[in-house]
Design a protein around this motif. Structure first.
Motif, PDB file in Angstrom:
ATOM      1  N   TYR A 197       0.823  -1.212   0.000  1.00  0.00           N
ATOM      2  CA  TYR A 197       0.000   0.000   0.000  1.00  0.00           C
ATOM      3  C   TYR A 197       0.860   1.266   0.000  1.00  0.00           C
ATOM      4  CZ  TYR A 197      -3.478  -3.469   1.217  1.00  0.00           C
ATOM      5  OH  TYR A 197      -4.274  -4.590   1.217  1.00  0.00           O
ATOM      6  N   LEU A 198       1.873   1.254  -0.880  1.00  0.00           N
ATOM      7  CA  LEU A 198       2.783   2.381  -1.020  1.00  0.00           C
ATOM      8  C   LEU A 198       2.822   2.830  -2.469  1.00  0.00           C
ATOM      9  CD1 LEU A 198       5.782   0.903   1.004  1.00  0.00           C
ATOM     10  CD2 LEU A 198       4.195   2.657   1.795  1.00  0.00           C
ATOM     11  N   ASP A 199       3.484   3.939  -2.700  1.00  0.00           N
ATOM     12  CA  ASP A 199       3.698   4.430  -4.053  1.00  0.00           C
ATOM     13  C   ASP A 199       4.940   3.775  -4.638  1.00  0.00           C
ATOM     14  OD1 ASP A 199       4.871   6.750  -6.001  1.00  0.00           O
ATOM     15  OD2 ASP A 199       2.674   6.819  -5.859  1.00  0.00           O
ATOM     16  N   GLN A 200       4.943   3.530  -5.927  1.00  0.00           N
ATOM     17  CA  GLN A 200       6.083   2.908  -6.597  1.00  0.00           C
ATOM     18  C   GLN A 200       7.348   3.719  -6.414  1.00  0.00           C
ATOM     19  OE1 GLN A 200       7.376   4.217  -9.853  1.00  0.00           O
ATOM     20  NE2 GLN A 200       9.048   2.766  -9.653  1.00  0.00           N
ATOM     21  N   THR A 201       7.242   5.044  -6.346  1.00  0.00           N
ATOM     22  CA  THR A 201       8.439   5.876  -6.178  1.00  0.00           C
ATOM     23  C   THR A 201       9.108   5.632  -4.836  1.00  0.00           C
ATOM     24  OG1 THR A 201       7.122   7.752  -5.391  1.00  0.00           O
ATOM     25  CG2 THR A 201       7.641   7.699  -7.746  1.00  0.00           C
ATOM     26  N   THR A 202       8.341   5.230  -3.840  1.00  0.00           N
ATOM     27  CA  THR A 202       8.911   4.909  -2.532  1.00  0.00           C
ATOM     28  C   THR A 202       9.837   3.710  -2.640  1.00  0.00           C
ATOM     29  OG1 THR A 202       6.949   5.779  -1.431  1.00  0.00           O
ATOM     30  CG2 THR A 202       8.359   4.309  -0.142  1.00  0.00           C
ATOM     31  N   VAL A 203       9.382   2.673  -3.320  1.00  0.00           N
ATOM     32  CA  VAL A 203      10.199   1.470  -3.524  1.00  0.00           C
ATOM     33  C   VAL A 203      11.446   1.837  -4.328  1.00  0.00           C
ATOM     34  CG1 VAL A 203      10.271  -0.841  -4.551  1.00  0.00           C
ATOM     35  CG2 VAL A 203       8.203  -0.062  -3.353  1.00  0.00           C
ATOM     36  N   SER A 204      11.274   2.657  -5.332  1.00  0.00           N
ATOM     37  CA  SER A 204      12.399   3.094  -6.156  1.00  0.00           C
ATOM     38  C   SER A 204      13.456   3.813  -5.310  1.00  0.00           C
ATOM     39  CB  SER A 204      11.904   4.021  -7.265  1.00  0.00           C
ATOM     40  OG  SER A 204      12.983   4.526  -8.007  1.00  0.00           O
ATOM     41  N   LYS A 205      13.025   4.659  -4.411  1.00  0.00           N
ATOM     42  CA  LYS A 205      13.963   5.392  -3.547  1.00  0.00           C
ATOM     43  C   LYS A 205      14.757   4.445  -2.653  1.00  0.00           C
ATOM     44  CE  LYS A 205      11.482   9.753  -3.481  1.00  0.00           C
ATOM     45  NZ  LYS A 205      10.713  10.725  -2.666  1.00  0.00           N
ATOM     46  N   TRP A 206      14.115   3.395  -2.156  1.00  0.00           N
ATOM     47  CA  TRP A 206      14.843   2.408  -1.344  1.00  0.00           C
ATOM     48  C   TRP A 206      15.936   1.767  -2.174  1.00  0.00           C
ATOM     49  CZ3 TRP A 206       9.936  -0.789   0.176  1.00  0.00           C
ATOM     50  CH2 TRP A 206       9.133  -0.038   1.045  1.00  0.00           C
ATOM     51  N   GLU A 207      15.605   1.450  -3.414  1.00  0.00           N
ATOM     52  CA  GLU A 207      16.524   0.711  -4.265  1.00  0.00           C
ATOM     53  C   GLU A 207      17.716   1.529  -4.745  1.00  0.00           C
ATOM     54  OE1 GLU A 207      14.468  -1.449  -7.329  1.00  0.00           O
ATOM     55  OE2 GLU A 207      13.241  -2.531  -5.872  1.00  0.00           O
ATOM     56  N   VAL A 208      17.568   2.841  -4.786  1.00  0.00           N
ATOM     57  CA  VAL A 208      18.698   3.683  -5.196  1.00  0.00           C
ATOM     58  C   VAL A 208      19.381   4.337  -3.993  1.00  0.00           C
ATOM     59  CG1 VAL A 208      17.830   4.103  -7.528  1.00  0.00           C
ATOM     60  CG2 VAL A 208      17.250   5.697  -5.680  1.00  0.00           C
ATOM     61  N   GLY A 209      18.908   4.017  -2.792  1.00  0.00           N
ATOM     62  CA  GLY A 209      19.548   4.515  -1.582  1.00  0.00           C
ATOM     63  C   GLY A 209      19.175   5.929  -1.184  1.00  0.00           C
ATOM     64  N   LYS A 210      18.081   6.443  -1.728  1.00  0.00           N
ATOM     65  CA  LYS A 210      17.645   7.792  -1.371  1.00  0.00           C
ATOM     66  C   LYS A 210      16.730   7.810  -0.158  1.00  0.00           C
ATOM     67  CE  LYS A 210      18.152  10.005  -5.833  1.00  0.00           C
ATOM     68  NZ  LYS A 210      17.514  10.854  -6.832  1.00  0.00           N
ATOM     69  N   ALA A 211      16.276   6.643   0.259  1.00  0.00           N
ATOM     70  CA  ALA A 211      15.384   6.545   1.422  1.00  0.00           C
ATOM     71  C   ALA A 211      15.515   5.149   2.018  1.00  0.00           C
ATOM     72  CB  ALA A 211      13.935   6.808   1.013  1.00  0.00           C
ATOM     73  N   THR A 212      15.054   5.027   3.253  1.00  0.00           N
ATOM     74  CA  THR A 212      15.021   3.753   3.955  1.00  0.00           C
ATOM     75  C   THR A 212      13.602   3.565   4.483  1.00  0.00           C
ATOM     76  OG1 THR A 212      17.303   4.074   4.643  1.00  0.00           O
ATOM     77  CG2 THR A 212      16.056   2.422   5.837  1.00  0.00           C
ATOM     78  N   PRO A 213      13.080   2.357   4.411  1.00  0.00           N
ATOM     79  CA  PRO A 213      11.724   2.124   4.936  1.00  0.00           C
ATOM     80  C   PRO A 213      11.654   2.426   6.433  1.00  0.00           C
ATOM     81  CG  PRO A 213      12.507   0.226   3.686  1.00  0.00           C
ATOM     82  CD  PRO A 213      13.666   1.151   3.848  1.00  0.00           C
ATOM     83  N   ASP A 214      10.481   2.878   6.882  1.00  0.00           N
ATOM     84  CA  ASP A 214      10.299   3.096   8.311  1.00  0.00           C
ATOM     85  C   ASP A 214      10.245   1.743   9.017  1.00  0.00           C
ATOM     86  OD1 ASP A 214       7.628   2.036   8.244  1.00  0.00           O
ATOM     87  OD2 ASP A 214       6.844   3.998   7.715  1.00  0.00           O
ATOM     88  N   TYR A 215      10.266   1.781  10.337  1.00  0.00           N
ATOM     89  CA  TYR A 215      10.356   0.549  11.125  1.00  0.00           C
ATOM     90  C   TYR A 215       9.226  -0.432  10.814  1.00  0.00           C
ATOM     91  CZ  TYR A 215      10.793  -2.616  15.070  1.00  0.00           C
ATOM     92  OH  TYR A 215      10.922  -3.734  15.839  1.00  0.00           O
ATOM     93  N   GLY A 216       8.008   0.057  10.756  1.00  0.00           N
ATOM     94  CA  GLY A 216       6.879  -0.819  10.480  1.00  0.00           C
ATOM     95  C   GLY A 216       6.967  -1.467   9.109  1.00  0.00           C
ATOM     96  N   THR A 217       7.391  -0.704   8.136  1.00  0.00           N
ATOM     97  CA  THR A 217       7.536  -1.233   6.780  1.00  0.00           C
ATOM     98  C   THR A 217       8.692  -2.220   6.714  1.00  0.00           C
ATOM     99  OG1 THR A 217       6.615   0.820   5.880  1.00  0.00           O
ATOM    100  CG2 THR A 217       7.793  -0.613   4.349  1.00  0.00           C
ATOM    101  N   LEU A 218       9.774  -1.945   7.449  1.00  0.00           N
ATOM    102  CA  LEU A 218      10.886  -2.902   7.511  1.00  0.00           C
ATOM    103  C   LEU A 218      10.410  -4.251   8.032  1.00  0.00           C
ATOM    104  CD1 LEU A 218      13.939  -0.879   8.862  1.00  0.00           C
ATOM    105  CD2 LEU A 218      13.812  -2.126   6.701  1.00  0.00           C
ATOM    106  N   GLN A 219       9.572  -4.219   9.054  1.00  0.00           N
ATOM    107  CA  GLN A 219       9.039  -5.464   9.607  1.00  0.00           C
ATOM    108  C   GLN A 219       8.177  -6.198   8.584  1.00  0.00           C
ATOM    109  OE1 GLN A 219       7.258  -3.875  13.249  1.00  0.00           O
ATOM    110  NE2 GLN A 219       8.695  -5.167  14.389  1.00  0.00           N
ATOM    111  N   LYS A 220       7.347  -5.454   7.856  1.00  0.00           N
ATOM    112  CA  LYS A 220       6.511  -6.068   6.826  1.00  0.00           C
ATOM    113  C   LYS A 220       7.370  -6.698   5.731  1.00  0.00           C
ATOM    114  CE  LYS A 220       2.565  -2.978   7.367  1.00  0.00           C
ATOM    115  NZ  LYS A 220       1.788  -1.900   6.747  1.00  0.00           N
ATOM    116  N   LEU A 221       8.401  -5.971   5.314  1.00  0.00           N
ATOM    117  CA  LEU A 221       9.298  -6.485   4.280  1.00  0.00           C
ATOM    118  C   LEU A 221      10.027  -7.741   4.762  1.00  0.00           C
ATOM    119  CD1 LEU A 221      10.777  -3.129   2.980  1.00  0.00           C
ATOM    120  CD2 LEU A 221       9.468  -4.767   1.615  1.00  0.00           C
ATOM    121  N   ALA A 222      10.509  -7.709   6.000  1.00  0.00           N
ATOM    122  CA  ALA A 222      11.216  -8.861   6.554  1.00  0.00           C
ATOM    123  C   ALA A 222      10.302 -10.083   6.594  1.00  0.00           C
ATOM    124  CB  ALA A 222      11.752  -8.532   7.948  1.00  0.00           C
ATOM    125  N   ASN A 223       9.076  -9.894   7.021  1.00  0.00           N
ATOM    126  CA  ASN A 223       8.110 -10.995   7.063  1.00  0.00           C
ATOM    127  C   ASN A 223       7.783 -11.491   5.656  1.00  0.00           C
ATOM    128  OD1 ASN A 223       7.917 -11.000   9.857  1.00  0.00           O
ATOM    129  ND2 ASN A 223       6.185  -9.591   9.881  1.00  0.00           N
TER     130      ASN A 223
END
Length: 72
Positions: free
Chosen positions: A23-49
């Protein structure tokens, strides 16, 4: 290669598909992948799961970092 991109590619997902699952915008995922942003704690947990990995892996922490922190 960036861990977020590697894990996504291993599952044959597009950035848009992953973003929709979280339930995020595609640009958010893109920013993680190029190192311009890091997921917040809750999203990190969702990704890890979702990927079946630890949050430490997603944050690029390794055993050496953990041992060094314990010494300090």
């Amino acid at each position: 290669m960036n861990i977020f991109r590697s894990l996504r590619k291993e599952r044959n997902l597009t950035q848009k598909q992953l973003a929709d699952l979280l339930y995020l915008d595609q640009t958010t995922v893109s920013k993680w992948e190029v190192g311009k942003a890091t997921p917040d704690y809750g999203t990190l947990q969702k990704l890890a799961n979702f990927y079946g990995v630890s949050t430490d892996l997603l944050l690029n922490r390794n055993d050496t970092d953990s041992q060094q922190a314990k010494k300090n």
